[in-house]
Design a protein around this motif. Structure first.
Motif, short mmCIF file in Angstrom:
data_model
loop_
_atom_site.label_atom_id
_atom_site.label_comp_id
_atom_site.label_asym_id
_atom_site.label_seq_id
_atom_site.Cartn_x
_atom_site.Cartn_y
_atom_site.Cartn_z
N GLU A 36 6.93 -26.13 -14.35
CA GLU A 36 7.87 -25.90 -13.48
C GLU A 36 8.86 -24.71 -14.05
N SER A 37 9.15 -24.75 -15.54
CA SER A 37 10.06 -23.79 -15.95
C SER A 37 9.35 -22.06 -16.12
N ASN A 38 8.25 -22.07 -15.64
CA ASN A 38 7.74 -20.82 -15.64
C ASN A 38 7.86 -20.05 -14.40
N ILE A 39 8.95 -19.32 -14.40
CA ILE A 39 9.52 -18.73 -13.05
C ILE A 39 8.32 -17.60 -12.69
N SER A 40 7.91 -16.96 -13.88
CA SER A 40 7.01 -15.70 -13.59
C SER A 40 5.99 -16.04 -12.74
N GLU A 41 5.36 -17.03 -12.50
CA GLU A 41 4.44 -17.26 -11.77
C GLU A 41 4.60 -17.32 -10.12
N GLN A 42 5.88 -17.67 -10.12
CA GLN A 42 6.29 -17.98 -8.89
C GLN A 42 7.22 -16.86 -8.00
N VAL A 43 6.82 -15.42 -8.79
CA VAL A 43 7.70 -14.32 -8.16
C VAL A 43 6.86 -13.37 -7.89
N ASN A 44 6.61 -12.65 -6.75
CA ASN A 44 5.75 -11.54 -6.82
C ASN A 44 6.88 -9.98 -6.72
N VAL A 45 6.18 -9.34 -7.32
CA VAL A 45 6.63 -7.72 -7.46
C VAL A 45 5.96 -6.67 -6.56
N TYR A 46 6.70 -6.05 -5.92
CA TYR A 46 6.08 -4.87 -4.93
C TYR A 46 6.81 -3.60 -5.19
N PRO A 47 6.12 -2.64 -5.55
CA PRO A 47 6.67 -1.29 -5.87
C PRO A 47 6.93 -0.48 -4.57
N LEU A 48 8.10 -0.12 -4.44
CA LEU A 48 8.57 0.92 -3.15
C LEU A 48 8.21 2.01 -3.33
N THR A 49 7.22 2.32 -2.55
CA THR A 49 6.50 3.78 -2.72
C THR A 49 6.60 4.40 -1.31
N ALA A 50 6.46 5.60 -1.15
CA ALA A 50 6.49 6.22 0.27
C ALA A 50 5.34 5.54 1.08
N LYS A 51 4.29 5.30 0.54
CA LYS A 51 3.16 4.69 1.34
C LYS A 51 3.53 3.27 1.65
N MET A 52 4.03 2.38 0.77
CA MET A 52 4.28 0.96 0.98
C MET A 52 5.43 0.72 1.94
N VAL A 53 6.62 1.38 1.74
CA VAL A 53 7.81 0.96 2.25
C VAL A 53 7.77 0.73 3.44
N SER A 54 6.92 1.47 4.40
CA SER A 54 6.76 0.95 5.78
C SER A 54 6.31 -0.45 6.09
N SER A 55 5.30 -0.87 5.25
CA SER A 55 5.21 -2.28 5.42
C SER A 55 5.97 -3.17 5.13
#
Length: 378
Positions: A41-60
């Motif tokens: 429960e204390s390991n918050i890293s596994e409960q967080v998703n990181v998405y890079p904001l790039t020119a191609k991905m920002v539209s999604s």
């Protein structure tokens, strides 16, 4: 015991005494019942998703743009609308060629004063035919019934019925409008947009994206932004008696800008929305001397039903080491309770550690120099 040892003992005793009387508040949790949390429960890293904001991905990640739409269902509902008489209304009944029945109290009284009051039992009294049940009926239905009953006393009666005063049915508009209060439901259909306009429009602090319409205990959320700014007529509603329209304050329309920016603060999303670049601009931009330009993050809690329940938050990372990437930030729209966080550069974090150590190092140096002076004292 030589003088040097005495000096060191005195210094340590003074430090311990000072430690017991350090000014300022402190919260000690060692003497309190601390709830134990499992390692999973204390390991918050596994409960967080990181998405890079790039020119191609920002539209999604863009919020779907609201477009103008027609509302044929509302148009049909308005076309079929008929007012139904209620308790407290005043009816004006006209019998052509029979003025003694039309205005028996004199021709100088208004229609409201001379009209027929609908009593609490839903009836009115009319000469010759007595009590007429009118509650819940349209004026056409009342006219036909009275004409049929008057045939016994008048040959081919020409009857006209209209509502002289609408008093039985009301809708209510509350919250952040300029003139909150009740609005009568009449024979003229009243839509949500009509009610807002009659209430003087929205107040400055109104949250016009989250209007609520309460009807028969059920609550519906409506966006006046989509209706008034984007022309989405599907957001409009025909109001009915007892409806409550509430316009909340925009207190929930806020984002938090923190970290290495020039003026960290809470921002409110205005009626037009707020992009990531706009938020950074409002707080004076990033701190060019302390910030890590590759680490501009938007932390968004998981409130979506589509996301997995194991996901605590989504993090969107924008790299503005090349300032032209700020254009990408203009395409990323912030949502309420987003946290914009700009991290510090590694050298800045190291400098902070050094600044914490400097007082201690300086104190030890001063103590050593004092001991040395005592030792060499003639």
């Amino acid at each position: 015991m030589d003088l040097t040892k005495k000096l060191l003992i005195s210094a340590m005793a003074s430090a311990m005494l000072v430690g017991c009387t350090v000014p300022g508040s402190h919260l000690n949790i060692e003497d309190k019942a601390v709830v134990k949390v499992s390692q999973e429960e204390s390991n918050i890293s596994e409960q967080v998703n990181v998405y890079p904001l790039t020119a191609k991905m920002v539209s999604s990640f863009k919020t779907p743009r609201v477009i103008s739409k027609q509302n044929p269902a509302l148009d049909a509902e308005i076309a079929q609308y008929q007012y139904r008489i209620g308790t407290g209304d005043i009816l004006n009944v006209t019998i052509w060629d029979h003025p003694e029945l039309t205005i028996p109290a004199g021709s100088y009284r208004s229609s409201t004063e001379a009209g027929n009051w609908v009593h609490s039992d839903g009836t009115i009294f009319y000469p010759y035919i007595g009590l007429v049940n009118v509650a819940g009926k349209t004026v056409t239905e009342v006219r036909d019934e009275m004409a049929n009953r008057l045939k016994k006393f008048i040959e081919s009666p020409q009857v006209d019925v209209n509502v002289a005063a609408f008093r039985s049915q009301k809708a209510y508009i509350t919250g952040e409008v300029n003139i909150p209060g009740q609005q009568p439901v009449t024979n003229v259909p009243m839509t949500l947009l009509d009610a807002v306009n009659r209430a003087g429009g929205l107040a400055e602090e109104a949250d016009w994206r989250n209007i609520t319409l309460t009807r028969n205990g059920s609550e519906e959320r409506i966006s006046l932004y989509a209706l008034m700014q984007r022309g989405d007529l599907t957001q409009n509603r025909l109001l009915r008696p007892g409806d409550i329209v509430h316009v909340p304050r925009n207190d929930a329309q806020k984002v938090f800008v923190m970290g290495e920016v020039n003026n960290p603060q809470l921002l409110k999303i205005d009626r037009a929305g707020m992009s990531l670049t706009e938020a950074l601009s409002t707080v004076g931009g990033i701190n060019e001397l302390e910030a890590d330009a590759t680490g501009v993050f938007v932390i968004r809690g998981n409130n979506s039903q589509e996301e997995s329940s194991d996901t605590l938050a989504n993090i969107y990372q924008l790299n503005i080491k090349d300032a032209s990437a700020l254009v990408i930030g203009t395409e990323f729209e912030l949502q309420p309770y987003d946290i914009v966080y700009v991290t510090a550069a590694p050298i800045s974090r190291w400098n902070r550690v050094v600044r914490q150590l400097l007082p201690t190092i300086t104190g030890f140096n001063d103590l050593s120099e004092a001991a040395l002076r005592v030792r060499t004292w003639p």
